[in-house]
Motif scaffolding. Structure first.
Motif, mmCIF file in Angstrom:
data_model
loop_
_atom_site.group_PDB
_atom_site.id
_atom_site.type_symbol
_atom_site.label_atom_id
_atom_site.label_comp_id
_atom_site.label_asym_id
_atom_site.label_seq_id
_atom_site.Cartn_x
_atom_site.Cartn_y
_atom_site.Cartn_z
ATOM 1 N N GLN A 144 0.744 -1.279 -0.053
ATOM 2 C CA GLN A 144 -0.038 0.276 0.175
ATOM 3 C C GLN A 144 0.686 1.515 0.040
ATOM 4 N N LYS A 145 1.834 1.187 0.577
ATOM 5 C CA LYS A 145 2.936 2.426 0.677
ATOM 6 C C LYS A 145 4.264 2.034 0.737
ATOM 7 N N GLY A 146 4.883 2.765 -0.042
ATOM 8 C CA GLY A 146 6.628 2.527 -0.312
ATOM 9 C C GLY A 146 7.107 3.519 -1.253
ATOM 10 N N THR A 147 8.396 3.271 -1.496
ATOM 11 C CA THR A 147 9.009 4.105 -2.369
ATOM 12 C C THR A 147 9.826 3.129 -3.220
ATOM 13 N N ILE A 148 9.731 3.711 -4.538
ATOM 14 C CA ILE A 148 10.680 2.741 -5.648
ATOM 15 C C ILE A 148 11.879 3.161 -5.425
ATOM 16 N N LEU A 149 12.890 2.092 -5.117
ATOM 17 C CA LEU A 149 14.416 2.490 -5.213
ATOM 18 C C LEU A 149 14.894 2.269 -6.353
ATOM 19 N N TYR A 150 14.716 1.049 -7.003
ATOM 20 C CA TYR A 150 15.246 1.083 -8.215
ATOM 21 C C TYR A 150 14.274 0.504 -9.280
ATOM 22 N N HIS A 151 14.157 0.952 -10.442
ATOM 23 C CA HIS A 151 13.092 0.915 -11.323
ATOM 24 C C HIS A 151 13.703 -0.289 -12.256
ATOM 25 N N TYR A 152 12.871 -0.845 -13.237
ATOM 26 C CA TYR A 152 13.108 -1.769 -14.041
ATOM 27 C C TYR A 152 14.290 -1.327 -15.123
ATOM 28 N N GLY A 153 15.034 -1.901 -15.382
ATOM 29 C CA GLY A 153 16.263 -1.558 -16.499
ATOM 30 C C GLY A 153 17.494 -1.145 -15.708
ATOM 31 N N SER A 154 18.089 -0.364 -16.425
ATOM 32 C CA SER A 154 19.436 0.116 -16.135
ATOM 33 C C SER A 154 19.206 1.222 -14.936
ATOM 34 N N ASN A 155 19.971 1.203 -13.858
ATOM 35 C CA ASN A 155 19.890 1.845 -12.574
ATOM 36 C C ASN A 155 21.304 2.271 -12.467
ATOM 37 N N ARG A 156 21.291 3.701 -11.987
ATOM 38 C CA ARG A 156 22.959 4.252 -11.516
ATOM 39 C C ARG A 156 22.853 4.359 -10.106
ATOM 40 N N ILE A 157 23.848 3.919 -9.242
ATOM 41 C CA ILE A 157 23.883 4.018 -7.958
ATOM 42 C C ILE A 157 24.960 5.323 -7.496
ATOM 43 N N ASP A 158 25.879 5.477 -8.620
ATOM 44 C CA ASP A 158 26.806 6.615 -8.403
ATOM 45 C C ASP A 158 27.463 6.486 -9.729
ATOM 46 N N ASP A 159 28.569 7.537 -9.898
ATOM 47 C CA ASP A 159 28.964 7.861 -11.284
ATOM 48 C C ASP A 159 29.735 6.755 -11.876
ATOM 49 N N ARG A 160 30.075 5.628 -11.054
ATOM 50 C CA ARG A 160 30.744 4.451 -11.428
ATOM 51 C C ARG A 160 29.968 3.278 -11.366
ATOM 52 N N VAL A 161 29.053 3.141 -10.897
ATOM 53 C CA VAL A 161 28.192 1.789 -10.685
ATOM 54 C C VAL A 161 26.817 1.973 -11.305
ATOM 55 N N THR A 162 26.489 1.234 -12.278
ATOM 56 C CA THR A 162 25.354 0.776 -12.816
ATOM 57 C C THR A 162 24.998 -0.762 -12.814
ATOM 58 N N PHE A 163 23.509 -0.922 -12.725
ATOM 59 C CA PHE A 163 23.137 -2.391 -12.965
ATOM 60 C C PHE A 163 21.754 -2.487 -13.401
ATOM 61 N N PHE A 164 21.446 -3.648 -13.928
ATOM 62 C CA PHE A 164 20.330 -3.959 -14.756
ATOM 63 C C PHE A 164 19.152 -4.668 -13.555
ATOM 64 N N SER A 165 18.137 -4.052 -13.368
ATOM 65 C CA SER A 165 17.047 -4.603 -12.540
ATOM 66 C C SER A 165 16.057 -5.060 -13.245
ATOM 67 N N PRO A 166 15.750 -6.479 -12.893
ATOM 68 C CA PRO A 166 14.671 -7.253 -13.801
ATOM 69 C C PRO A 166 13.190 -6.923 -13.403
ATOM 70 N N GLY A 167 13.048 -5.995 -12.232
ATOM 71 C CA GLY A 167 11.779 -5.770 -11.679
ATOM 72 C C GLY A 167 11.928 -4.239 -11.212
ATOM 73 N N ILE A 168 11.050 -4.103 -10.117
ATOM 74 C CA ILE A 168 11.183 -2.969 -9.411
ATOM 75 C C ILE A 168 11.763 -3.408 -7.922
ATOM 76 N N THR A 169 12.406 -2.299 -7.044
ATOM 77 C CA THR A 169 12.495 -2.790 -5.745
ATOM 78 C C THR A 169 11.951 -1.484 -4.932
ATOM 79 N N ILE A 170 10.999 -2.043 -4.071
ATOM 80 C CA ILE A 170 10.136 -1.074 -3.380
ATOM 81 C C ILE A 170 10.605 -1.135 -1.961
ATOM 82 N N SER A 171 10.833 0.165 -1.451
ATOM 83 C CA SER A 171 11.291 0.384 -0.078
ATOM 84 C C SER A 171 9.763 0.271 0.857
ATOM 85 N N ALA A 172 9.604 -0.425 1.691
ATOM 86 C CA ALA A 172 8.745 -0.556 2.594
ATOM 87 C C ALA A 172 8.964 -0.753 3.844
#
Length: 177
Positions: free
Chosen positions: A43-71
């Motif tokens: 019911q309530k949360g924040t999307i931390l990582y979206h589907y696809g390419s995500n950037r954590i900082d200038d040097r780190v990117t990763f592919f997420s196969p779904g979404i990660t929701i902070s709850a």
């Protein structure tokens, strides 16, 4: 966790994920029509990582196969559509529940507990488990993955749109749900 979960879903033969043709077609048609109208798994949360390419900082990117929701840990996780529990398993030390909806699968990862078992039929909105406490983060996180015929889909395109933040409010890189 997300990479291991996707690898598990794509490489592990799970015979019970295959449905009969008539049941598969009916579920597929209903699920397809629901695109953009599925409820969020929490019911309530924040999307931390979206589907696809995500950037954590200038040097780190990763592919997420779904979404990660902070709850909040312990919050109810609900089925987004009618389906059958195909699997409840442990991946990388975390409980993962997979629901089958015809040729579509939804995966709910990082659960503290589940209240349904393999073979159970569930309705949209049914509580299926609770978000686990993430040891190295605060609060917990739910990994939500959507697949069709074992091909990853962007869950955000299938879920009900949430209201945008009011003009002038502080925007962040994560999205409130």
């Amino acid at each position: 966790m997300r990479t291991l979960l996707l690898a598990f879903l794509l490489t592990t033969p799970i015979p019970h994920l295959v449905a009969g043709k008539a049941h598969k077609k009916a579920a597929k048609d209903a699920f397809t029509v629901a695109k953009g109208h599925l409820p969020w798994p929490v019911q309530k949360g924040t999307i931390l990582y979206h589907y696809g390419s995500n950037r954590i900082d200038d040097r780190v990117t990763f592919f997420s196969p779904g979404i990660t929701i902070s709850a909040e840990p312990g919050v109810a996780v609900c089925a987004v559509f009618d389906g059958e529990v195909s699997s409840v398993t442990i991946v990388d030390g975390k409980t993962v529940l997979i629901l089958r909806h015809g040729s579509y699968l939804t995966s709910y990862g990082n659960l503290a507990s589940v209240v349904v078992g393999k073979g159970d039929k569930v309705k949209k909105g049914t509580v299926i488990g609770q978000v686990a406490d993430e040891a190295d983060t605060d609060p917990g996180q739910l990994d939500f993955i959507l697949l069709k015929n074992q091909k990853g889909l962007n869950p955000e395109l299938w879920l009900t749109k949430k209201p945008r933040q009011k003009p002038g409010s502080k925007e962040t890189s994560s999205s409130q749900i």
